[in-house]
Design a protein around this motif. Structure first.
Motif, mmCIF file in Angstrom:
data_model
loop_
_atom_site.group_PDB
_atom_site.id
_atom_site.type_symbol
_atom_site.label_atom_id
_atom_site.label_comp_id
_atom_site.label_asym_id
_atom_site.label_seq_id
_atom_site.Cartn_x
_atom_site.Cartn_y
_atom_site.Cartn_z
ATOM 1 N N GLN A 109 63.508 32.233 -80.764
ATOM 2 C CA GLN A 109 63.133 32.969 -81.961
ATOM 3 C C GLN A 109 62.836 34.427 -81.641
ATOM 4 O OE1 GLN A 109 60.058 31.032 -84.199
ATOM 5 N NE2 GLN A 109 60.490 32.175 -86.054
ATOM 6 N N GLU A 110 62.244 34.694 -80.478
ATOM 7 C CA GLU A 110 61.888 36.061 -80.112
ATOM 8 C C GLU A 110 62.222 36.346 -78.643
ATOM 9 O OE1 GLU A 110 57.774 36.325 -81.287
ATOM 10 O OE2 GLU A 110 58.355 37.159 -83.232
ATOM 11 N N ALA A 111 63.367 35.841 -78.205
ATOM 12 C CA ALA A 111 63.909 36.116 -76.868
ATOM 13 C C ALA A 111 63.040 35.567 -75.737
ATOM 14 C CB ALA A 111 64.149 37.612 -76.659
ATOM 15 N N GLU A 112 62.287 34.520 -76.025
ATOM 16 C CA GLU A 112 61.499 33.895 -74.957
ATOM 17 C C GLU A 112 62.395 33.390 -73.827
ATOM 18 O OE1 GLU A 112 59.025 33.292 -78.744
ATOM 19 O OE2 GLU A 112 61.139 33.275 -78.177
ATOM 20 N N ASP A 113 63.598 32.912 -74.184
ATOM 21 C CA ASP A 113 64.496 32.382 -73.150
ATOM 22 C C ASP A 113 64.958 33.460 -72.178
ATOM 23 O OD1 ASP A 113 66.004 33.610 -75.130
ATOM 24 O OD2 ASP A 113 67.467 31.986 -75.322
ATOM 25 N N LEU A 114 65.141 34.691 -72.657
ATOM 26 C CA LEU A 114 65.553 35.775 -71.762
ATOM 27 C C LEU A 114 64.412 36.179 -70.826
ATOM 28 C CD1 LEU A 114 67.662 38.065 -74.127
ATOM 29 C CD2 LEU A 114 68.416 36.183 -72.651
ATOM 30 N N ILE A 115 63.186 36.115 -71.325
ATOM 31 C CA ILE A 115 62.031 36.383 -70.462
ATOM 32 C C ILE A 115 61.922 35.307 -69.387
ATOM 33 C CG2 ILE A 115 59.523 36.600 -70.391
ATOM 34 C CD1 ILE A 115 59.670 37.608 -73.301
ATOM 35 N N LEU A 116 62.112 34.061 -69.785
ATOM 36 C CA LEU A 116 62.066 32.957 -68.829
ATOM 37 C C LEU A 116 63.205 33.045 -67.822
ATOM 38 C CD1 LEU A 116 61.192 30.162 -71.380
ATOM 39 C CD2 LEU A 116 59.735 30.845 -69.461
ATOM 40 N N GLU A 117 64.375 33.490 -68.285
ATOM 41 C CA GLU A 117 65.505 33.647 -67.368
ATOM 42 C C GLU A 117 65.184 34.691 -66.306
ATOM 43 O OE1 GLU A 117 70.316 34.071 -67.860
ATOM 44 O OE2 GLU A 117 69.061 35.512 -68.936
ATOM 45 N N ARG A 118 64.465 35.708 -66.688
ATOM 46 C CA ARG A 118 64.042 36.721 -65.712
ATOM 47 C C ARG A 118 63.118 36.103 -64.663
ATOM 48 N NH1 ARG A 118 63.584 42.373 -65.667
ATOM 49 N NH2 ARG A 118 61.919 43.151 -64.329
ATOM 50 N N TYR A 119 62.220 35.227 -65.106
ATOM 51 C CA TYR A 119 61.301 34.580 -64.177
ATOM 52 C C TYR A 119 62.026 33.611 -63.247
ATOM 53 C CZ TYR A 119 57.761 31.445 -62.346
ATOM 54 O OH TYR A 119 57.003 30.689 -61.500
ATOM 55 N N PHE A 120 62.863 32.744 -63.811
ATOM 56 C CA PHE A 120 63.535 31.728 -63.004
ATOM 57 C C PHE A 120 64.723 32.279 -62.222
ATOM 58 C CE2 PHE A 120 61.556 28.794 -66.174
ATOM 59 C CZ PHE A 120 60.842 28.033 -65.272
ATOM 60 N N GLY A 121 65.226 33.436 -62.623
ATOM 61 C CA GLY A 121 66.351 34.027 -61.905
ATOM 62 C C GLY A 121 67.617 33.210 -62.062
ATOM 63 N N ALA A 122 68.392 33.130 -61.000
ATOM 64 C CA ALA A 122 69.698 32.456 -61.047
ATOM 65 C C ALA A 122 69.597 31.005 -60.611
ATOM 66 C CB ALA A 122 70.688 33.201 -60.166
ATOM 67 N N ARG A 123 68.443 30.393 -60.798
ATOM 68 C CA ARG A 123 68.261 29.003 -60.397
ATOM 69 C C ARG A 123 69.298 28.114 -61.096
ATOM 70 N NH1 ARG A 123 62.236 26.695 -60.240
ATOM 71 N NH2 ARG A 123 61.992 28.896 -59.703
ATOM 72 N N PRO A 124 70.138 27.412 -60.349
ATOM 73 C CA PRO A 124 71.258 26.687 -60.950
ATOM 74 C C PRO A 124 70.881 25.409 -61.672
ATOM 75 C CG PRO A 124 71.192 26.279 -58.595
ATOM 76 C CD PRO A 124 70.122 27.316 -58.877
ATOM 77 N N ALA A 125 69.705 24.858 -61.391
ATOM 78 C CA ALA A 125 69.324 23.596 -62.015
ATOM 79 C C ALA A 125 67.818 23.539 -62.166
ATOM 80 C CB ALA A 125 69.827 22.407 -61.194
ATOM 81 N N GLY A 126 67.389 22.794 -63.175
ATOM 82 C CA GLY A 126 65.971 22.620 -63.419
ATOM 83 C C GLY A 126 65.770 21.582 -64.504
ATOM 84 N N PHE A 127 64.500 21.328 -64.819
ATOM 85 C CA PHE A 127 64.180 20.310 -65.820
ATOM 86 C C PHE A 127 63.168 20.890 -66.788
ATOM 87 C CE2 PHE A 127 62.393 16.497 -67.695
ATOM 88 C CZ PHE A 127 63.464 15.601 -67.729
#
Length: 230
Positions: free
Chosen positions: A25-43
């Protein structure tokens, strides 16, 4: 800058080339992507998942190959999750402090559905927009720790917990076992209008007690990360 000039620049330089897609809704996923980086897998565990794409904090990670557990009480919502995320664990269920039945309120905007009757949504806001309560029904609920004990794969670590349940977010947080199930990052919806007011918020204070620190804030959400993963 007027609209015509923006359109001209977009055509000249290619809007898609320089833009980034967010499902949140407010780009939370892009902020999280910055934190997790290029991690290929997660849960991920998505409480109040709502839809596989609309307002989703996990759609971006699912597209990257992550898998997870999606939980929402909206009747029939898991049909779309089963279609678009067949390898996830998809549960039509509510989350609350105790197991039992609660009244689930349904509005003409499904994103507002939840276990709290929101009178403010029924009156016109500053923009003149109001919503309608279109029904309610009794729905099964269970504590988060019970759901995770039952459905989380053995030895599965959780990288991301996101909670958006329209008023019961703090109750969901308290219903988890934070020793046994400890996500790296937590996203929780908050009504706080300023950063200063967030510091007195129940969700903020609770997560600080559990060993999390504030990583970022959007207009509607606060993002926390575990001090143990720093």
């Amino acid at each position: 800058m007027n609209a015509k000039l923006i359109q001209k620049i977009s055509r000249r330089f290619g809007q898609r080339r320089f833009s980034r897609t967010s499902w949140s809704q407010e780009a939370e996923d892009l902020i999280l992507e910055r934190y997790f980086g290029a991690r290929p897998a997660g849960f991920y565990v998505d409480v109040g998942a709502h839809h596989p794409f609309r307002f989703s904090n996990t759609a971006l990670f699912h597209a990257k190959g992550w898998r997870g557990l999606n939980i929402d009480a909206l009747p029939g919502c898991m049909k779309e999750f089963n279609r678009h995320r067949p390898h996830d664990i998809n549960l039509q269920l509510g989350v609350a402090a105790e197991e039992g039945m609660l009244t689930y309120y349904k509005y003409d905007e499904p994103a507002l559905n939840g276990f709290v009757r929101n009178e403010e949504m029924l009156t016109p806001n500053a923009a003149g927009r109001s919503y309608k309560l279109i029904g309610s029904e009794q729905t099964r609920v269970a504590p988060l720790q019970k759901i995770l004990n039952e459905y989380l794969p053995d030895s599965q670590e959780i990288q991301l917990l996101t909670i958006d349940v329209e008023g019961l977010d703090f109750e969901v947080l308290k219903s988890n076992d934070w020793i046994k199930f400890r996500p790296e990052a937590v996203v929780v919806e908050t009504d706080c209008q300023t950063l200063e007011s967030l510091l007195d918020d129940d969700c903020y204070l609770f997560l600080r007690e559990q060993g999390y620190r504030l990583y970022a804030r959007t207009g509607k959400s606060a993002i926390f990360v575990s001090d143990r993963s720093a």
